[in-house]
Scaffold this motif. Structure first.
Motif, PDB file in Angstrom:
ATOM      1  N   ASN A   1       0.868  -0.466   0.130  1.00 40.15           N
ATOM      2  CA  ASN A   1      -0.076   0.028   0.017  1.00 40.15           C
ATOM      3  C   ASN A   1       0.544   1.014  -0.256  1.00 40.15           C
ATOM      4  O   ASN A   1       0.180   2.452   0.124  1.00 40.15           O
ATOM      5  CB  ASN A   1      -1.151   0.043   1.303  1.00 40.15           C
ATOM      6  N   ALA A   2       2.003   0.772   0.418  1.00 36.34           N
ATOM      7  CA  ALA A   2       2.814   2.175  -0.437  1.00 36.34           C
ATOM      8  C   ALA A   2       2.646   3.457  -1.006  1.00 36.34           C
ATOM      9  O   ALA A   2       2.385   4.609  -0.757  1.00 36.34           O
ATOM     10  CB  ALA A   2       4.361   1.894  -0.553  1.00 36.34           C
ATOM     11  N   ALA A   3       2.260   2.268  -2.111  1.00 34.76           N
ATOM     12  CA  ALA A   3       1.891   3.860  -3.657  1.00 34.76           C
ATOM     13  C   ALA A   3       0.170   4.111  -3.084  1.00 34.76           C
ATOM     14  O   ALA A   3      -0.070   5.400  -3.779  1.00 34.76           O
ATOM     15  CB  ALA A   3       1.660   3.649  -4.679  1.00 34.76           C
ATOM     16  N   GLU A   4      -0.401   3.708  -2.544  1.00 40.69           N
ATOM     17  CA  GLU A   4      -1.918   4.276  -1.917  1.00 40.69           C
ATOM     18  C   GLU A   4      -1.452   5.085  -1.037  1.00 40.69           C
ATOM     19  O   GLU A   4      -3.139   6.117  -0.500  1.00 40.69           O
ATOM     20  CB  GLU A   4      -2.788   2.995  -1.973  1.00 40.69           C
ATOM     21  N   LEU A   5      -1.128   5.553  -0.042  1.00 40.60           N
ATOM     22  CA  LEU A   5      -1.261   6.168   1.354  1.00 40.60           C
ATOM     23  C   LEU A   5      -2.015   7.487   0.692  1.00 40.60           C
ATOM     24  O   LEU A   5      -2.233   7.950   1.939  1.00 40.60           O
ATOM     25  CB  LEU A   5       0.066   6.075   2.177  1.00 40.60           C
TER      26      LEU A   5
END
Ligand code: SAM
Ligand code: SF4
Length: 338
Positions: A177-181
């Motif tokens: 989920n890093a990119a979605e944070l």
């Protein structure tokens, strides 16, 4: 002769001078999800006869209230999968009505919140923490091993509609989920919710190495600062969270950094499992058996056991994320209560 006023009860203060005001009470180790960082895929749960009744949980919690606890958070496992959980909420709400307790809250994955939101609000629960690591249906299904994100989102909407404040909790994961944070933060703020990011902790054997998924929130913060202005808020909680305001969204963002910053110095909390074990620290194994104390000595026995245990509350945890370091404690987060 004038009657003597009852002697004031000595508050719970540990050897480092930290007053214990906050109890997290796990009501079940069971859950309807199997989040990859929390549980093994084939998690074994406690036999039901080892899980305390609502009456026993109420009695234990009420001793803490008598000893000065001001906040109780119900957790699990998933607290809302326990069929009689609302009986416990109703019973504990008497301490809100009397003013002894400032806050009764709940940490939930939200999947059953739509059914319970109105009753929770009726019993005086003013805010809930809902764990949501992604809004993407496929990622959610994978991370939770089968969950339906629509149910969690419906639960969040129901809690909001019932008048409760919602705080979204997100475990930051490098691959998942890093990119979605940033999207998740903007969404939460747009809905009027606070949101906190959490570093994954080495708690519980999950049958996999967590190292690759670990994401330091210092790194996340640097990334967020390339797109937003974050201004520190002077809100101190006695926990490992620090808060900022995101200028562009106007919302509050928390960073919970048990791994990269240790804020144990002002820790005011203890945890009680659904079997009545009192843990002084999420990251240490020392515990006291309050269930046996209750059976043998009633409330007075529980008070003695709590005081003995608080007298040895550790100064800090010693979590480490390193390849092959394994879990700091074997019992899963779902057992101790997050
Ligand atoms: N089932 C409820 C839920 O998910 O909110 C309550 C219990 S859960 C154990 C409480 C919190 O612990 C959740 O926010 C979850 O994401 C977090 N958690 C579980 N395992 C964790 C771990 N290894 N490191 C960091 N947070 C974890
Ligand atoms: Fe269940 Fe909460 Fe653990 Fe996820 S984090 S498996 S929802 S207890």
């Amino acid at each position: 002769m004038t009657a003597l006023a009852p002697a004031p009860i000595a508050p719970l203060i540990d050897p480092l001078g930290r007053a214990i005001r906050y109890v997290r009470l796990s009501v079940t180790d069971r859950c309807d999800l199997r989040c990859v960082y929390c549980m093994a895929e084939r998690q074994t749960f406690l036999p039901r006869n080892q899980v305390l009744s609502v009456d026993a949980l109420d009695r234990l919690a009420s001793v803490f209230v008598d000893l000065g606890a001001r906040r109780i958070r119900l957790t699990g496992g998933e607290p809302l999968v326990r069929r009689d959980v609302m009986d416990l909420v109703k019973r504990l709400s008497r301490h809100l009505a009397s003013g002894a307790l400032e806050e009764l809250t709940l940490t939930t994955n939200g999947t059953r919140l739509a059914e319970h939101a109105a009753a929770l609000a009726d019993h005086g629960v003013r805010r809930v923490n809902v764990s949501l690591d992604t809004r993407d249906p496929g990622t959610y299904r994978r991370l939770t091993r089968g969950g339906d994100v629509g149910r969690a989102l419906d639960g969040i909407a129901a809690a909001h509609a019932a008048g409760m404040a919602v705080k979204i909790n997100v475990v930051a994961l490098r691959d998942d989920n890093a990119a979605e944070l940033p999207d998740l933060i903007a969404w939460a703020h747009g809905e009027g919710h606070e949101i906190s990011l959490i570093e994954a902790m080495p708690i519980g054997e999950i049958g996999a190495d967590r190292t690759a998924q670990f994401l330091s929130l210092a790194e996340v913060r640097r990334e967020l600062e390339t797109r937003w202005t974050l201004s520190a808020l002077d809100r101190r909680t006695a926990g490992p969270a620090r808060y900022v305001r995101v200028q562009e969204t106007g919302g509050t963002l928390g960073f919970i950094t048990p791994m990269t910053h240790n804020f144990c110095g002002d820790c005011n909390r203890v945890r009680v499992t659904c079997t009545g074990r009192l843990y002084l620290c999420l990251g240490q194994d020392d515990q006291a058996d309050l269930a046996t104390a209750l059976e043998a000595g009633g409330e007075a026995g529980v008070e003695r056991a709590i005081r003995d245990a608080v007298a040895r509350k550790p100064g800090a945890h010693d979590f480490r994320i390193a390849a092959g370091a394994g879990a700091a404690v074997a019992r899963p987060m779902s057992m101790t209560g997050g």
